[in-house]
Scaffold this motif. Structure first.
Motif, PDB file in Angstrom:
ATOM      1  N   THR A  68     -12.171   1.263   5.258  1.00  0.00           N
ATOM      2  CA  THR A  68     -13.326   1.996   5.798  1.00  0.00           C
ATOM      3  C   THR A  68     -14.498   1.078   6.123  1.00  0.00           C
ATOM      4  OG1 THR A  68     -14.112   2.457   3.540  1.00  0.00           O
ATOM      5  CG2 THR A  68     -12.706   4.105   4.602  1.00  0.00           C
ATOM      6  N   SER A  69     -14.605  -0.071   5.442  1.00  0.00           N
ATOM      7  CA  SER A  69     -15.696  -1.004   5.724  1.00  0.00           C
ATOM      8  C   SER A  69     -15.295  -2.091   6.709  1.00  0.00           C
ATOM      9  CB  SER A  69     -16.189  -1.652   4.427  1.00  0.00           C
ATOM     10  OG  SER A  69     -15.149  -2.365   3.786  1.00  0.00           O
ATOM     11  N   ARG A  70     -14.083  -1.975   7.261  1.00  0.00           N
ATOM     12  CA  ARG A  70     -13.590  -2.903   8.280  1.00  0.00           C
ATOM     13  C   ARG A  70     -13.522  -4.339   7.767  1.00  0.00           C
ATOM     14  NH1 ARG A  70     -15.852   1.360  10.395  1.00  0.00           N
ATOM     15  NH2 ARG A  70     -15.192   2.191  12.411  1.00  0.00           N
ATOM     16  N   ARG A  71     -13.067  -4.485   6.542  1.00  0.00           N
ATOM     17  CA  ARG A  71     -12.905  -5.817   5.960  1.00  0.00           C
ATOM     18  C   ARG A  71     -11.462  -6.076   5.553  1.00  0.00           C
ATOM     19  NH1 ARG A  71     -17.528  -8.460   4.364  1.00  0.00           N
ATOM     20  NH2 ARG A  71     -19.479  -7.319   4.656  1.00  0.00           N
ATOM     21  N   SER A  88      -1.032   7.627 -17.995  1.00  0.00           N
ATOM     22  CA  SER A  88      -0.655   7.988 -16.630  1.00  0.00           C
ATOM     23  C   SER A  88      -0.056   6.783 -15.929  1.00  0.00           C
ATOM     24  CB  SER A  88      -1.888   8.489 -15.859  1.00  0.00           C
ATOM     25  OG  SER A  88      -1.585   8.695 -14.505  1.00  0.00           O
ATOM     26  N   ARG A  89       1.106   6.973 -15.344  1.00  0.00           N
ATOM     27  CA  ARG A  89       1.826   5.853 -14.745  1.00  0.00           C
ATOM     28  C   ARG A  89       1.254   5.423 -13.400  1.00  0.00           C
ATOM     29  NH1 ARG A  89       7.514   8.750 -15.994  1.00  0.00           N
ATOM     30  NH2 ARG A  89       6.240  10.466 -15.229  1.00  0.00           N
ATOM     31  N   GLY A  90       0.558   6.310 -12.705  1.00  0.00           N
ATOM     32  CA  GLY A  90       0.077   5.967 -11.377  1.00  0.00           C
ATOM     33  C   GLY A  90      -1.399   5.650 -11.292  1.00  0.00           C
ATOM     34  N   THR A  91      -2.110   5.672 -12.428  1.00  0.00           N
ATOM     35  CA  THR A  91      -3.557   5.515 -12.381  1.00  0.00           C
ATOM     36  C   THR A  91      -3.972   4.117 -11.950  1.00  0.00           C
ATOM     37  OG1 THR A  91      -3.874   7.195 -14.083  1.00  0.00           O
ATOM     38  CG2 THR A  91      -5.673   5.663 -13.727  1.00  0.00           C
ATOM     39  N   LEU A  92      -3.363   3.091 -12.514  1.00  0.00           N
ATOM     40  CA  LEU A  92      -3.729   1.721 -12.149  1.00  0.00           C
ATOM     41  C   LEU A  92      -3.536   1.494 -10.662  1.00  0.00           C
ATOM     42  CD1 LEU A  92      -4.503  -1.192 -12.732  1.00  0.00           C
ATOM     43  CD2 LEU A  92      -2.133  -1.630 -13.418  1.00  0.00           C
ATOM     44  N   LEU A  93      -2.393   1.924 -10.143  1.00  0.00           N
ATOM     45  CA  LEU A  93      -2.120   1.729  -8.723  1.00  0.00           C
ATOM     46  C   LEU A  93      -3.103   2.518  -7.864  1.00  0.00           C
ATOM     47  CD1 LEU A  93      -0.286   0.354  -6.704  1.00  0.00           C
ATOM     48  CD2 LEU A  93       1.228   2.342  -6.793  1.00  0.00           C
ATOM     49  N   SER A  94      -3.543   3.677  -8.332  1.00  0.00           N
ATOM     50  CA  SER A  94      -4.488   4.483  -7.547  1.00  0.00           C
ATOM     51  C   SER A  94      -5.827   3.765  -7.404  1.00  0.00           C
ATOM     52  CB  SER A  94      -4.674   5.856  -8.187  1.00  0.00           C
ATOM     53  OG  SER A  94      -5.399   5.773  -9.400  1.00  0.00           O
ATOM     54  N   PHE A  95      -6.288   3.067  -8.450  1.00  0.00           N
ATOM     55  CA  PHE A  95      -7.555   2.345  -8.352  1.00  0.00           C
ATOM     56  C   PHE A  95      -7.410   1.079  -7.513  1.00  0.00           C
ATOM     57  CE2 PHE A  95      -8.691   4.937 -12.082  1.00  0.00           C
ATOM     58  CZ  PHE A  95      -9.934   5.381 -11.670  1.00  0.00           C
ATOM     59  N   ILE A  96      -6.236   0.460  -7.548  1.00  0.00           N
ATOM     60  CA  ILE A  96      -5.987  -0.661  -6.637  1.00  0.00           C
ATOM     61  C   ILE A  96      -6.019  -0.166  -5.192  1.00  0.00           C
ATOM     62  CG2 ILE A  96      -4.361  -2.461  -5.981  1.00  0.00           C
ATOM     63  CD1 ILE A  96      -5.582  -2.854  -8.733  1.00  0.00           C
ATOM     64  N   THR A  97      -5.423   0.999  -4.983  1.00  0.00           N
ATOM     65  CA  THR A  97      -5.430   1.589  -3.645  1.00  0.00           C
ATOM     66  C   THR A  97      -6.843   1.912  -3.194  1.00  0.00           C
ATOM     67  OG1 THR A  97      -3.251   2.547  -4.114  1.00  0.00           O
ATOM     68  CG2 THR A  97      -4.452   3.429  -2.229  1.00  0.00           C
ATOM     69  N   LEU A  98      -7.716   2.308  -4.134  1.00  0.00           N
ATOM     70  CA  LEU A  98      -9.111   2.596  -3.783  1.00  0.00           C
ATOM     71  C   LEU A  98      -9.796   1.356  -3.207  1.00  0.00           C
ATOM     72  CD1 LEU A  98     -11.559   4.446  -3.748  1.00  0.00           C
ATOM     73  CD2 LEU A  98     -11.938   3.913  -6.156  1.00  0.00           C
ATOM     74  N   LEU A  99      -9.523   0.188  -3.776  1.00  0.00           N
ATOM     75  CA  LEU A  99     -10.084  -1.043  -3.215  1.00  0.00           C
ATOM     76  C   LEU A  99      -9.554  -1.299  -1.813  1.00  0.00           C
ATOM     77  CD1 LEU A  99      -9.832  -3.358  -6.369  1.00  0.00           C
ATOM     78  CD2 LEU A  99     -11.882  -2.244  -5.454  1.00  0.00           C
ATOM     79  N   PHE A 100      -8.278  -1.037  -1.614  1.00  0.00           N
ATOM     80  CA  PHE A 100      -7.686  -1.176  -0.278  1.00  0.00           C
ATOM     81  C   PHE A 100      -8.345  -0.218   0.711  1.00  0.00           C
ATOM     82  CE2 PHE A 100      -4.571   0.860   2.564  1.00  0.00           C
ATOM     83  CZ  PHE A 100      -4.283  -0.195   3.404  1.00  0.00           C
ATOM     84  N   ILE A 101      -8.597   1.018   0.276  1.00  0.00           N
ATOM     85  CA  ILE A 101      -9.229   2.003   1.153  1.00  0.00           C
ATOM     86  C   ILE A 101     -10.639   1.565   1.529  1.00  0.00           C
ATOM     87  CG2 ILE A 101     -10.025   4.395   1.326  1.00  0.00           C
ATOM     88  CD1 ILE A 101      -7.744   5.181  -0.532  1.00  0.00           C
ATOM     89  N   LEU A 102     -11.386   0.995   0.567  1.00  0.00           N
ATOM     90  CA  LEU A 102     -12.734   0.509   0.881  1.00  0.00           C
ATOM     91  C   LEU A 102     -12.678  -0.589   1.937  1.00  0.00           C
ATOM     92  CD1 LEU A 102     -15.789   0.433   0.312  1.00  0.00           C
ATOM     93  CD2 LEU A 102     -15.316  -1.300  -1.442  1.00  0.00           C
ATOM     94  N   ARG A 142      -6.741  -9.588   1.601  1.00  0.00           N
ATOM     95  CA  ARG A 142      -7.046  -8.378   0.838  1.00  0.00           C
ATOM     96  C   ARG A 142      -5.797  -7.520   0.648  1.00  0.00           C
ATOM     97  NH1 ARG A 142     -12.694  -7.205   1.314  1.00  0.00           N
ATOM     98  NH2 ARG A 142     -13.725  -9.157   0.765  1.00  0.00           N
ATOM     99  N   LEU A 143      -4.863  -7.626   1.575  1.00  0.00           N
ATOM    100  CA  LEU A 143      -3.670  -6.784   1.509  1.00  0.00           C
ATOM    101  C   LEU A 143      -2.636  -7.323   0.525  1.00  0.00           C
ATOM    102  CD1 LEU A 143      -2.327  -4.276   2.700  1.00  0.00           C
ATOM    103  CD2 LEU A 143      -1.390  -5.712   4.518  1.00  0.00           C
ATOM    104  N   LEU A 144      -2.541  -8.629   0.414  1.00  0.00           N
ATOM    105  CA  LEU A 144      -1.527  -9.221  -0.460  1.00  0.00           C
ATOM    106  C   LEU A 144      -1.694  -8.824  -1.925  1.00  0.00           C
ATOM    107  CD1 LEU A 144      -1.113 -12.813   1.062  1.00  0.00           C
ATOM    108  CD2 LEU A 144       0.504 -10.903   1.140  1.00  0.00           C
ATOM    109  N   PRO A 145      -2.922  -8.807  -2.482  1.00  0.00           N
ATOM    110  CA  PRO A 145      -3.053  -8.352  -3.879  1.00  0.00           C
ATOM    111  C   PRO A 145      -2.593  -6.914  -4.083  1.00  0.00           C
ATOM    112  CG  PRO A 145      -5.022  -9.545  -3.210  1.00  0.00           C
ATOM    113  CD  PRO A 145      -4.202  -9.337  -1.986  1.00  0.00           C
ATOM    114  N   VAL A 146      -2.820  -6.066  -3.087  1.00  0.00           N
ATOM    115  CA  VAL A 146      -2.374  -4.675  -3.200  1.00  0.00           C
ATOM    116  C   VAL A 146      -0.854  -4.620  -3.288  1.00  0.00           C
ATOM    117  CG1 VAL A 146      -2.354  -2.419  -2.081  1.00  0.00           C
ATOM    118  CG2 VAL A 146      -4.404  -3.830  -1.984  1.00  0.00           C
ATOM    119  N   LEU A 147      -0.197  -5.361  -2.407  1.00  0.00           N
ATOM    120  CA  LEU A 147       1.268  -5.397  -2.442  1.00  0.00           C
ATOM    121  C   LEU A 147       1.760  -5.989  -3.764  1.00  0.00           C
ATOM    122  CD1 LEU A 147       1.999  -6.613   1.211  1.00  0.00           C
ATOM    123  CD2 LEU A 147       2.098  -4.281   0.311  1.00  0.00           C
ATOM    124  N   GLY A 148       1.034  -6.986  -4.266  1.00  0.00           N
ATOM    125  CA  GLY A 148       1.409  -7.566  -5.548  1.00  0.00           C
ATOM    126  C   GLY A 148       1.328  -6.567  -6.686  1.00  0.00           C
TER     127      GLY A 148
END
Length: 481
Positions: free
Chosen positions: A244-247, A227-241, A252-258
């Protein structure tokens, strides 16, 4: 809305009034939604996410396709560009999007009125778990969950479960579905719990270890499922946490963009890898990996910037699946009927794949219809309006319930609900209308049960320390007035 309209209005001069009307209706719908959620953007994240899906996944894609239909590249047995060049098809798609957006806009005030946001700015319960208990449970989860993910992943690989582009594998006692949802949702939810508990306890190194484990889990699952989008979806899950946890902050945002950029660069690799896994089921993962690396080698002839832009374009193109809606409007199949879906087990995605797109009946995959496209295929235009309103309302009720129950793992539950929404809404695959709610329930409730069970293990020690027993939440004082 207005910018896209101005760029494309010359394409609809024969229907200028209709095109202007549906643009204004969409703009008013968007404005109404923004007005209702602007005071609680953090508490209304599902509605904000759905609004983003409509704007980026539907309207931006629509204007893009209308302006440059020759750039559409969809891996299906259908000339999608032909539909995108047809003025009548485009106008009908635009009208259906307007009706969907209107239903969304009507559902939002009703949902907020019946279930107003009550989370405020305090996402944790009145008696949060002590730091020592958080750290100890986080250690246990980090010790248990990764081996569990390896075990489920190897089992899925051995039996060929959930490989994209291949025929579904059915195991006794629904084990194939259990393995898939356990590996894709429940185990990531427990790993997310470990990350959250570690960071709440101040154990940053353990939290970082959990994040690395999540990234490794995402990469392994991407290779496992092709699946081509699975890795990015789990990275996005960390961003979502973090959200929601106000951190959430810049570090934290730069690794997601990377990782977004890396996913764009690796798009040719995952495409070739997926094709090899689907077309040569008898070969191993090594064979598919060699095809993927060969694709990267061939891409060296192109510049890195072009590879990146092409990868990002393909990623954005797959948000919303509006091209399936274009094809449905072009073909105009007979509605399947709700009774056939709910009572007789008809699968709209299978109908789209075989009867609309023309794949053979033994094709090993199903095609997604998009969210409004799924409703259109099942019940026609009326269900597009009613279905979209009910979907938005149901999503908000589930989100509000998590907040009202004041879960100890509230940030994790909210993150998993948004992660679930990101899997369901863009593609609109609602065929498994029983399994999807159960998956959401399990991924939200199981981490809460694990934490509460852990906290109930030693109530005497907490009383001896003079601290309230966190196995139960404190009740609000009753008024004696």
């Amino acid at each position: 809305m207005f910018g896209g309209y101005l760029l494309t209005e010359h394409l609809f001069r024969d229907h200028a009034f209709d095109y202007l009307f549906w643009m204004l209706l969409a703009a008013m719908s968007a404005g109404s939604i923004v007005l209702h959620v602007r005071h609680w953007p953090r508490q209304c994240l599902p509605l904000v996410a759905l609004l983003g899906l409509f704007v980026v996944g539907y309207y931006v894609q629509f204007y893009w396709s209308a302006l440059v239909p020759e750039t559409i590249s969809v891996e299906i047995h259908w000339d999608t560009e032909r539909a995108a060049r047809n003025q009548a098809v485009l106008l009908e798609v635009y009208r259906l999007l307007g009706l969907s957006f209107l239903a969304f806009a009507i559902a939002v005030p009703a949902a907020l009125f019946l279930f107003p946001p009550r989370c405020g700015d305090a996402p944790l319960p009145k008696t949060p778990p002590p730091h020592r208990e958080r750290a100890s449970l986080a250690r246990v989860l980090l010790f248990v969950v990764p081996p569990g993910a390896v075990f489920t992943g190897l089992t899925m690989h051995v039996f060929g479960v959930s490989v994209a582009g291949r025929e579904s594998v059915y195991l006794p006692f629904h084990l194939s579905g259990l393995l898939h949802y356990l590996h894709a949702f429940v185990l990531p939810a427990l790993l997310l719990t470990a990350i959250w508990l570690s960071e709440e306890a101040g154990a940053k190194s353990r939290g970082t270890l959990g994040r690395i484990a999540m990234i490794v889990h995402g990469a392994a699952t991407a290779l496992l499922r092709a699946s081509r989008g699975t890795l990015l979806s789990f990275i996005t899950l960390l961003f979502i946490l973090d959200l929601t946890s106000r951190r959430l902050h810049a570090r934290r945002l730069l690794p997601v963009l990377g990782f977004v950029l890396i996913s764009g660069l690796l798009w040719p690799f995952f495409t070739a890898y997926r094709v090899a896994r689907a077309d040569f089921p008898g070969e191993g993962v090594g064979f598919a990996l060699s095809h993927g690396f060969d694709a990267l080698g061939e891409g060296r002839e192109d510049t890195m910037s072009n590879t990146l832009l092409n990868g990002l374009e393909n990623m954005i193109r797959r948000i919303g699946n509006i091209y399936s809606l274009m094809i449905l409007v072009w073909v105009k199949p007979e509605p399947i009927g709700l009774h056939n879906v709910f009572l007789h087990g008809a699968e709209p995605t299978r109908v789209l794949t075989v009867e609309v797109l023309g794949f053979p009946r033994d094709a090993p995959h199903n095609s997604a219809a998009s969210l409004p496209g799924w409703f259109y295929l099942v019940g026609g235009e009326p269900l597009v309006i009613l279905g979209m309103a009910l979907f938005v309302f149901s999503v908000w009720v589930a989100w509000a319930a998590i907040g009202r129950f004041r879960f100890t793992t509230l940030p994790v539950g909210q993150a998993m609900s948004l992660f679930w929404l990101a899997h369901v809404a863009p593609d609109g695959v609602l065929d498994r209308w029983i399994l999807w709610p159960l998956t959401l329930f399990a991924s939200v409730v199981i981490p809460e049960l694990v934490l509460r069970t852990w906290l109930r293990g030693s109530p005497a020690r907490h009383r001896a320390q003079g601290a309230p027993w966190p196995g139960k939440l404190e009740e609000a004082p009753r008024s004696h007035g």
